[in-house]
Design a protein around this motif. Sequence first.
Motif, PDB file in Angstrom:
ATOM      1  N   ILE A   1     107.685  61.052 -22.976  1.00  0.00           N
ATOM      2  CA  ILE A   1     108.919  60.642 -23.657  1.00  0.00           C
ATOM      3  C   ILE A   1     110.086  60.707 -22.664  1.00  0.00           C
ATOM      4  CG2 ILE A   1     110.428  60.899 -25.656  1.00  0.00           C
ATOM      5  CD1 ILE A   1     107.472  60.294 -26.424  1.00  0.00           C
ATOM      6  N   LEU A   2     110.429  61.907 -22.214  1.00  0.00           N
ATOM      7  CA  LEU A   2     111.618  62.008 -21.357  1.00  0.00           C
ATOM      8  C   LEU A   2     111.448  61.198 -20.071  1.00  0.00           C
ATOM      9  CD1 LEU A   2     112.589  65.762 -21.894  1.00  0.00           C
ATOM     10  CD2 LEU A   2     113.629  63.736 -22.935  1.00  0.00           C
ATOM     11  N   GLU A   3     110.332  61.384 -19.382  1.00  0.00           N
ATOM     12  CA  GLU A   3     110.164  60.660 -18.113  1.00  0.00           C
ATOM     13  C   GLU A   3     109.849  59.182 -18.344  1.00  0.00           C
ATOM     14  OE1 GLU A   3     108.987  64.110 -14.907  1.00  0.00           O
ATOM     15  OE2 GLU A   3     107.344  62.872 -15.655  1.00  0.00           O
ATOM     16  N   GLU A   4     108.808  58.906 -19.115  1.00  0.00           N
ATOM     17  CA  GLU A   4     108.368  57.513 -19.249  1.00  0.00           C
ATOM     18  C   GLU A   4     109.321  56.663 -20.082  1.00  0.00           C
ATOM     19  OE1 GLU A   4     104.562  56.743 -21.277  1.00  0.00           O
ATOM     20  OE2 GLU A   4     104.248  55.127 -19.821  1.00  0.00           O
ATOM     21  N   MET A   5     109.770  57.187 -21.199  1.00  0.00           N
ATOM     22  CA  MET A   5     110.529  56.358 -22.137  1.00  0.00           C
ATOM     23  C   MET A   5     112.038  56.460 -21.986  1.00  0.00           C
ATOM     24  SD  MET A   5     108.304  56.590 -25.618  1.00  0.00           S
ATOM     25  CE  MET A   5     106.520  56.304 -25.579  1.00  0.00           C
ATOM     26  N   GLN A   6     112.513  57.517 -21.274  1.00  0.00           N
ATOM     27  CA  GLN A   6     113.961  57.662 -21.095  1.00  0.00           C
ATOM     28  C   GLN A   6     114.358  57.796 -19.624  1.00  0.00           C
ATOM     29  OE1 GLN A   6     116.705  57.632 -23.485  1.00  0.00           O
ATOM     30  NE2 GLN A   6     115.051  56.480 -24.456  1.00  0.00           N
ATOM     31  N   TRP A   7     113.402  57.845 -18.729  1.00  0.00           N
ATOM     32  CA  TRP A   7     113.672  57.942 -17.301  1.00  0.00           C
ATOM     33  C   TRP A   7     114.561  59.148 -16.963  1.00  0.00           C
ATOM     34  CZ3 TRP A   7     114.910  52.033 -16.134  1.00  0.00           C
ATOM     35  CH2 TRP A   7     113.823  51.265 -16.598  1.00  0.00           C
ATOM     36  N   ILE A   8     114.281  60.251 -17.643  1.00  0.00           N
ATOM     37  CA  ILE A   8     114.990  61.507 -17.396  1.00  0.00           C
ATOM     38  C   ILE A   8     113.997  62.482 -16.751  1.00  0.00           C
ATOM     39  CG2 ILE A   8     116.110  63.516 -18.485  1.00  0.00           C
ATOM     40  CD1 ILE A   8     116.826  61.669 -20.852  1.00  0.00           C
ATOM     41  N   HIS A   9     114.413  63.145 -15.684  1.00  0.00           N
ATOM     42  CA  HIS A   9     113.519  64.107 -15.038  1.00  0.00           C
ATOM     43  C   HIS A   9     113.250  65.296 -15.954  1.00  0.00           C
ATOM     44  CE1 HIS A   9     113.296  62.336 -11.032  1.00  0.00           C
ATOM     45  NE2 HIS A   9     114.520  61.904 -11.264  1.00  0.00           N
TER      46      HIS A   9
ATOM     47  N   GLU B   1     121.884  57.033 -28.111  1.00  0.00           N
ATOM     48  CA  GLU B   1     123.008  57.576 -27.344  1.00  0.00           C
ATOM     49  C   GLU B   1     123.007  57.082 -25.904  1.00  0.00           C
ATOM     50  OE1 GLU B   1     125.598  59.466 -28.439  1.00  0.00           O
ATOM     51  OE2 GLU B   1     124.710  58.947 -30.391  1.00  0.00           O
ATOM     52  N   ARG B   2     121.827  56.898 -25.363  1.00  0.00           N
ATOM     53  CA  ARG B   2     121.721  56.496 -23.967  1.00  0.00           C
ATOM     54  C   ARG B   2     121.577  54.988 -23.819  1.00  0.00           C
ATOM     55  NH1 ARG B   2     117.880  58.096 -20.966  1.00  0.00           N
ATOM     56  NH2 ARG B   2     119.157  58.839 -19.232  1.00  0.00           N
ATOM     57  N   ASN B   3     121.533  54.318 -24.942  1.00  0.00           N
ATOM     58  CA  ASN B   3     121.363  52.866 -24.924  1.00  0.00           C
ATOM     59  C   ASN B   3     120.188  52.465 -24.021  1.00  0.00           C
ATOM     60  OD1 ASN B   3     121.949  50.256 -25.640  1.00  0.00           O
ATOM     61  ND2 ASN B   3     123.486  49.976 -24.012  1.00  0.00           N
ATOM     62  N   HIS B   4     119.093  53.180 -24.213  1.00  0.00           N
ATOM     63  CA  HIS B   4     117.906  53.000 -23.370  1.00  0.00           C
ATOM     64  C   HIS B   4     116.693  52.903 -24.300  1.00  0.00           C
ATOM     65  CE1 HIS B   4     115.545  53.999 -19.544  1.00  0.00           C
ATOM     66  NE2 HIS B   4     114.638  53.927 -20.505  1.00  0.00           N
ATOM     67  N   PRO B   5     116.205  51.690 -24.555  1.00  0.00           N
ATOM     68  CA  PRO B   5     115.084  51.517 -25.490  1.00  0.00           C
ATOM     69  C   PRO B   5     113.865  52.340 -25.075  1.00  0.00           C
ATOM     70  CG  PRO B   5     115.962  49.388 -24.789  1.00  0.00           C
ATOM     71  CD  PRO B   5     116.627  50.424 -23.936  1.00  0.00           C
ATOM     72  N   LEU B   6     113.214  52.962 -26.040  1.00  0.00           N
ATOM     73  CA  LEU B   6     112.020  53.775 -25.752  1.00  0.00           C
ATOM     74  C   LEU B   6     110.881  52.929 -25.195  1.00  0.00           C
ATOM     75  CD1 LEU B   6     112.246  55.978 -28.980  1.00  0.00           C
ATOM     76  CD2 LEU B   6     112.425  56.848 -26.632  1.00  0.00           C
TER      77      LEU B   6
ATOM     78  N   LEU C   1     105.571  58.002 -13.025  1.00  0.00           N
ATOM     79  CA  LEU C   1     105.792  56.844 -12.143  1.00  0.00           C
ATOM     80  C   LEU C   1     107.106  56.124 -12.413  1.00  0.00           C
ATOM     81  CD1 LEU C   1     103.726  53.636 -13.020  1.00  0.00           C
ATOM     82  CD2 LEU C   1     104.343  55.358 -14.711  1.00  0.00           C
ATOM     83  N   GLU C   2     107.562  56.141 -13.668  1.00  0.00           N
ATOM     84  CA  GLU C   2     108.781  55.395 -14.004  1.00  0.00           C
ATOM     85  C   GLU C   2     110.022  55.912 -13.263  1.00  0.00           C
ATOM     86  OE1 GLU C   2     108.805  52.660 -15.729  1.00  0.00           O
ATOM     87  OE2 GLU C   2     106.756  52.732 -16.488  1.00  0.00           O
ATOM     88  N   LEU C   3     109.931  57.138 -12.743  1.00  0.00           N
ATOM     89  CA  LEU C   3     111.077  57.744 -12.067  1.00  0.00           C
ATOM     90  C   LEU C   3     111.076  57.512 -10.564  1.00  0.00           C
ATOM     91  CD1 LEU C   3     111.170  61.034 -14.106  1.00  0.00           C
ATOM     92  CD2 LEU C   3     112.919  59.255 -14.093  1.00  0.00           C
ATOM     93  N   VAL C   4     110.048  56.842 -10.056  1.00  0.00           N
ATOM     94  CA  VAL C   4     109.993  56.609  -8.613  1.00  0.00           C
ATOM     95  C   VAL C   4     110.947  55.468  -8.243  1.00  0.00           C
ATOM     96  CG1 VAL C   4     108.535  56.047  -6.635  1.00  0.00           C
ATOM     97  CG2 VAL C   4     107.593  57.402  -8.523  1.00  0.00           C
ATOM     98  N   LEU C   5     111.890  55.784  -7.373  1.00  0.00           N
ATOM     99  CA  LEU C   5     112.815  54.764  -6.869  1.00  0.00           C
ATOM    100  C   LEU C   5     112.646  54.692  -5.351  1.00  0.00           C
ATOM    101  CD1 LEU C   5     115.913  55.721  -9.040  1.00  0.00           C
ATOM    102  CD2 LEU C   5     114.299  53.837  -9.403  1.00  0.00           C
ATOM    103  N   GLU C   6     113.419  53.867  -4.722  1.00  0.00           N
ATOM    104  CA  GLU C   6     113.174  53.643  -3.287  1.00  0.00           C
ATOM    105  C   GLU C   6     113.431  54.868  -2.413  1.00  0.00           C
ATOM    106  OE1 GLU C   6     115.746  50.498  -1.938  1.00  0.00           O
ATOM    107  OE2 GLU C   6     117.501  51.817  -2.009  1.00  0.00           O
TER     108      GLU C   6
END
Lengths: 337, 337
Positions: free
Chosen positions: B223-231, B321-326, A245-250
Amino acid sequence: MLKFDETLFLKLVEEEGLAFRGQIEEIVDGICQRGFSNLFLIGAGGTIAMMYPYEYILKSNSTIDVHAVIAAEFMAMNHKHFTKDSVCIFTSVSGTTQETVAAAEYCKAGGATTIALVAEPGTPLTRIVDHCITTGSEKHSFDTFFMLLYMVVFRFMHNRGEFPQYEQFTKEVALLPRAILQAVKVFDSRAEAFAVRHKDTAYHMMVGSGNLWGNTYSYAMCILEEMQWIHAKSIHAAEFFHGTLELVLEDTSVILLKGEDETRPLTDRVERFCEKITRELTVIDTRDFAMEGISGEFRKHFAVSINWAVLSRISVYLERERNHPLTLRRYYRQMEY
Amino acid sequence: MLKFDETLFLKLVEEEGLAFRGQIEEIVDGICQRGFSNLFLIGAGGTIAMMYPYEYILKSNSTIDVHAVIAAEFMAMNHKHFTKDSVCIFTSVSGTTQETVAAAEYCKAGGATTIALVAEPGTPLTRIVDHCITTGSEKHSFDTFFMLLYMVVFRFMHNRGEFPQYEQFTKEVALLPRAILQAVKVFDSRAEAFAVRHKDTAYHMMVGSGNLWGNTYSYAMCILEEMQWIHAKSIHAAEFFHGTLELVLEDTSVILLKGEDETRPLTDRVERFCEKITRELTVIDTRDFAMEGISGEFRKHFAVSINWAVLSRISVYLERERNHPLTLRRYYRQMEY
């Protein structure tokens, strides 16, 4: 409709599919009389995905012990529930899928009873198994397999005393091809519109649950990825909220498959969330289709077939709009690995 | 190492984790004496993924009937194998995960025996279940849960006469925390290099099989999707060749998790294919780690823990590296849906 021959569809799925009823009942009844310990539903890619609905249906309606397993993993893992008293069921369009053929040989060597549904006659799988239903045509083979699997699986449940409605159900299996035809006609323009709108969309999320999870998984991997080279993530509706769900954008494309079984509320929840976030939510809901002659209580089961058939309409329009043949492969059966 | 307190790790995982051995055996032995029909391993997201290795281990080593089920789907589907004689096992870091708490209540209401592993004391889940192991700290909770689950699951197998090596195995569970520590130290620079190289990579395929399938699924989604927003697409090694392979190009990132169970040849095959096609194949292989003191025959089981611990090193470097908190979320627990 584009690439859809109604007469041929009805001939193959309705006439020829139903013609196997007697043979299926004879096979299943014989097995039940001799006794068996469990069912193994075995496949790879599209054919394991095709088994997932029946595993779900069995688990939610029957005490029969059932295991849907990926062929190659099953052979490697030394599955302790597999014995000579197991019944192993396979499907294959070509009758040559490497892992499926190997798994059938493995099961046979283990003394288990083997049943296969195969489209192409005279192919390896047809020769290996104890009982083979050979449908004779690759055209509409998935629609036919689904119909045959309803008969196989519900006959097992019936023989265990867990499905007294079997006679009525089987009468309605006979109505399914026409219900499918009705649904694809209704859906066809939506399928075309989807393909036009999304011909350049590089990524889709596909969400489903319950007896539609197999279709969700399969359409993402075997159609969008394999046949159209489009990135697609399949995600179970209940699991969607634990990451994806975190990847869903508009502008994220989410294809939500809604059926009519007990898990429908899980897909309702995904729908409510996505409606708030993305403009690109596509809901494909079997409730939109009449399923003429099908009893209310059986709609949820037949939703699997209906859903797959309407999804398949999207495929032919994606092929046209993207000028990308569904048969094109970069690697599969093109090289050794 | 970045964000890794060795002393704390050993205290929490080794000392405190092992301290539960007596309690676990008492719980499991009591259940086995009373008798039970099957095990349900229940969770959502990371906690169902954590159960998949144990479902695999049970199916390939034991005749105990086991079902790993997604909490929300399980409650909806009216699972016919669930009865008052079922044993239901849960894990939760916070003790508040909505579906897990609801599923525990559902199982309790059905008269089944419930066991939970929970990090946070005094939380809802700890109060609902019949037997609760409360570890007391959210830090390293997954490493601790894995260790406790080895003890729980192998004790069940031992009591059924299917695992005579239990005493030796449990001695080696005690060595696992140090084996993990050794592995993360060896892997740490590779984890950092991966994060540096892939900080802008927008999509990864993650491939695994057997008892590492759960980690494969979980790392991609949680991890990748939820915590880093990477597909990230997780794909079973045996299924990879039925669709997803078509999307591998020379710059596609594929993360292949190799373990040491019977399904390793399935991952070998993916490796051979990917080596030919992409420059961006990352193989994470538990064979690279010494696992000091662990017997050859048990390495495959402990690979689950080792693999998860080294993957977790990638997470902290991606965060930097991505400056994206888990801990950053767009939606989860930020809004109602």
